[in-house]
Scaffold this motif. Structure first.
Motif, PDB file in Angstrom:
ATOM      1  N   ASP A  32      26.968  33.789  -0.691  1.00 44.28           N
ATOM      2  CA  ASP A  32      27.279  32.693   0.218  1.00 44.28           C
ATOM      3  C   ASP A  32      27.448  31.410  -0.598  1.00 44.28           C
ATOM      4  OD1 ASP A  32      26.112  30.334   2.015  1.00 44.28           O
ATOM      5  OD2 ASP A  32      26.993  31.869   3.317  1.00 44.28           O
ATOM      6  N   ILE A  33      28.504  30.680  -0.331  1.00 42.21           N
ATOM      7  CA  ILE A  33      28.780  29.461  -1.099  1.00 42.21           C
ATOM      8  C   ILE A  33      27.668  28.422  -0.935  1.00 42.21           C
ATOM      9  CG2 ILE A  33      30.193  28.309   0.644  1.00 42.21           C
ATOM     10  CD1 ILE A  33      32.005  27.440  -1.804  1.00 42.21           C
ATOM     11  N   THR A  34      26.979  28.442   0.190  1.00 44.18           N
ATOM     12  CA  THR A  34      25.856  27.520   0.396  1.00 44.18           C
ATOM     13  C   THR A  34      24.734  27.830  -0.581  1.00 44.18           C
ATOM     14  OG1 THR A  34      26.436  27.385   2.733  1.00 44.18           O
ATOM     15  CG2 THR A  34      24.243  26.606   2.116  1.00 44.18           C
ATOM     16  N   ASP A  35      24.433  29.119  -0.766  1.00 46.73           N
ATOM     17  CA  ASP A  35      23.411  29.519  -1.737  1.00 46.73           C
ATOM     18  C   ASP A  35      23.843  29.163  -3.156  1.00 46.73           C
ATOM     19  OD1 ASP A  35      21.731  30.519   0.214  1.00 46.73           O
ATOM     20  OD2 ASP A  35      22.396  32.601  -0.050  1.00 46.73           O
ATOM     21  N   ILE A  36      25.122  29.365  -3.446  1.00 49.14           N
ATOM     22  CA  ILE A  36      25.642  29.027  -4.771  1.00 49.14           C
ATOM     23  C   ILE A  36      25.457  27.538  -5.035  1.00 49.14           C
ATOM     24  CG2 ILE A  36      27.750  28.839  -6.157  1.00 49.14           C
ATOM     25  CD1 ILE A  36      28.728  31.421  -4.699  1.00 49.14           C
ATOM     26  N   ALA A  37      25.824  26.716  -4.079  1.00 46.88           N
ATOM     27  CA  ALA A  37      25.734  25.257  -4.242  1.00 46.88           C
ATOM     28  C   ALA A  37      24.291  24.806  -4.453  1.00 46.88           C
ATOM     29  CB  ALA A  37      26.344  24.553  -3.039  1.00 46.88           C
ATOM     30  N   LYS A  38      23.353  25.500  -3.838  1.00 52.02           N
ATOM     31  CA  LYS A  38      21.938  25.138  -3.953  1.00 52.02           C
ATOM     32  C   LYS A  38      21.339  25.525  -5.306  1.00 52.02           C
ATOM     33  CE  LYS A  38      20.822  25.560   0.946  1.00 52.02           C
ATOM     34  NZ  LYS A  38      20.122  26.387   1.944  1.00 52.02           N
ATOM     35  N   ASP A  39      21.946  26.496  -5.969  1.00 53.29           N
ATOM     36  CA  ASP A  39      21.382  26.983  -7.228  1.00 53.29           C
ATOM     37  C   ASP A  39      22.490  27.281  -8.235  1.00 53.29           C
ATOM     38  OD1 ASP A  39      19.758  27.985  -9.209  1.00 53.29           O
ATOM     39  OD2 ASP A  39      18.920  29.617  -8.007  1.00 53.29           O
ATOM     40  N   GLU A  46      35.672  25.677  -8.224  1.00 49.76           N
ATOM     41  CA  GLU A  46      35.394  24.447  -8.968  1.00 49.76           C
ATOM     42  C   GLU A  46      35.588  23.197  -8.104  1.00 49.76           C
ATOM     43  OE1 GLU A  46      36.228  25.816 -13.557  1.00 49.76           O
ATOM     44  OE2 GLU A  46      37.841  24.789 -12.486  1.00 49.76           O
ATOM     45  N   ASN A  47      36.661  23.137  -7.353  1.00 50.68           N
ATOM     46  CA  ASN A  47      36.893  21.970  -6.495  1.00 50.68           C
ATOM     47  C   ASN A  47      35.884  21.896  -5.363  1.00 50.68           C
ATOM     48  OD1 ASN A  47      39.052  21.031  -7.988  1.00 50.68           O
ATOM     49  ND2 ASN A  47      40.557  22.147  -6.769  1.00 50.68           N
ATOM     50  N   LYS A  48      35.539  23.035  -4.802  1.00 46.54           N
ATOM     51  CA  LYS A  48      34.591  23.069  -3.678  1.00 46.54           C
ATOM     52  C   LYS A  48      33.201  22.640  -4.121  1.00 46.54           C
ATOM     53  CE  LYS A  48      37.083  26.783  -1.430  1.00 46.54           C
ATOM     54  NZ  LYS A  48      37.122  28.199  -1.153  1.00 46.54           N
ATOM     55  N   LEU A  49      32.814  23.044  -5.327  1.00 45.22           N
ATOM     56  CA  LEU A  49      31.461  22.767  -5.801  1.00 45.22           C
ATOM     57  C   LEU A  49      31.379  21.546  -6.714  1.00 45.22           C
ATOM     58  CD1 LEU A  49      30.391  26.448  -6.539  1.00 45.22           C
ATOM     59  CD2 LEU A  49      29.727  25.038  -4.582  1.00 45.22           C
ATOM     60  N   GLY A  50      32.526  21.118  -7.217  1.00 44.50           N
ATOM     61  CA  GLY A  50      32.544  19.934  -8.067  1.00 44.50           C
ATOM     62  C   GLY A  50      31.990  20.142  -9.465  1.00 44.50           C
ATOM     63  N   THR A 101      12.438  29.851  -1.041  1.00 43.71           N
ATOM     64  CA  THR A 101      12.901  31.091  -0.440  1.00 43.71           C
ATOM     65  C   THR A 101      13.702  31.890  -1.461  1.00 43.71           C
ATOM     66  OG1 THR A 101      13.087  29.953   1.666  1.00 43.71           O
ATOM     67  CG2 THR A 101      14.202  32.063   1.479  1.00 43.71           C
ATOM     68  N   THR A 102      13.455  33.190  -1.495  1.00 43.01           N
ATOM     69  CA  THR A 102      14.224  34.053  -2.381  1.00 43.01           C
ATOM     70  C   THR A 102      15.569  34.319  -1.742  1.00 43.01           C
ATOM     71  OG1 THR A 102      12.175  35.077  -3.150  1.00 43.01           O
ATOM     72  CG2 THR A 102      14.218  36.251  -3.608  1.00 43.01           C
ATOM     73  N   THR A 103      16.620  33.955  -2.438  1.00 42.12           N
ATOM     74  CA  THR A 103      17.971  34.144  -1.923  1.00 42.12           C
ATOM     75  C   THR A 103      18.592  35.379  -2.556  1.00 42.12           C
ATOM     76  OG1 THR A 103      18.988  32.838  -3.673  1.00 42.12           O
ATOM     77  CG2 THR A 103      18.284  31.648  -1.693  1.00 42.12           C
ATOM     78  N   ALA A 104      19.733  35.778  -2.012  1.00 38.15           N
ATOM     79  CA  ALA A 104      20.489  36.891  -2.600  1.00 38.15           C
ATOM     80  C   ALA A 104      20.843  36.561  -4.042  1.00 38.15           C
ATOM     81  CB  ALA A 104      21.740  37.157  -1.767  1.00 38.15           C
ATOM     82  N   LEU A 105      21.153  35.302  -4.302  1.00 42.52           N
ATOM     83  CA  LEU A 105      21.513  34.876  -5.653  1.00 42.52           C
ATOM     84  C   LEU A 105      20.340  35.069  -6.612  1.00 42.52           C
ATOM     85  CD1 LEU A 105      23.689  31.889  -6.585  1.00 42.52           C
ATOM     86  CD2 LEU A 105      21.574  32.273  -7.799  1.00 42.52           C
TER      87      LEU A 105
END
Length: 112
Positions: free
Chosen positions: A36-43, A85-89, A2-6
């Motif tokens: 969205d932090i979820t999109d960031i974490a995925k990519d 950084e802490n949220k995404l590790g 899926t094409t995300t905003a990111l």
């Protein structure tokens, strides 16, 4: 996939010149912070690429155009990356070298 905003953001900004005017840099910062932090974490790789686009432009041009009114956005972006950084590790601020510098700090390092 899926094409995300990111991914759309990365596709647009990788097609732009490496050095962009400061106002465009700030527009990109606002767009990155709206992701969205979820999109960031995925990519994370694409997210880091966006950070590096801002950093390269800022190091080449933004530091010379930046005013005290602008630094709240660049320094704030750097601080936001540190908070993620802490949220995404993963380390993120290391990809944003120089974005934490204020006009006063830049003037000390590069007197005119």
């Amino acid at each position: 996939m899926t094409t995300t905003a990111l991914s759309k953001l990365l596709a647009y900004w990788t097609a732009q010149p490496t050095v962009i005017p400061l106002q465009e840099e700030l527009r990109l910062i606002r767009a990155i912070r709206a992701l969205d932090i979820t999109d960031i974490a995925k990519d994370l790789a694409s997210f880091i690429s966006l950070i590096e686009i801002v950093q390269r432009s800022h190091a080449s041009n933004g530091i010379f155009e930046m005013t005290e009114a602008d630094e709240v956005h660049t320094v704030g972006f750097f601080q936001w990356l540190e908070s993620l950084e802490n949220k995404l590790g993963v380390p993120l601020a290391t990809h944003a070298d120089g974005l934490d510098l204020t006009c006063a700090e830049l003037a000390k390092r590069m007197p005119r």
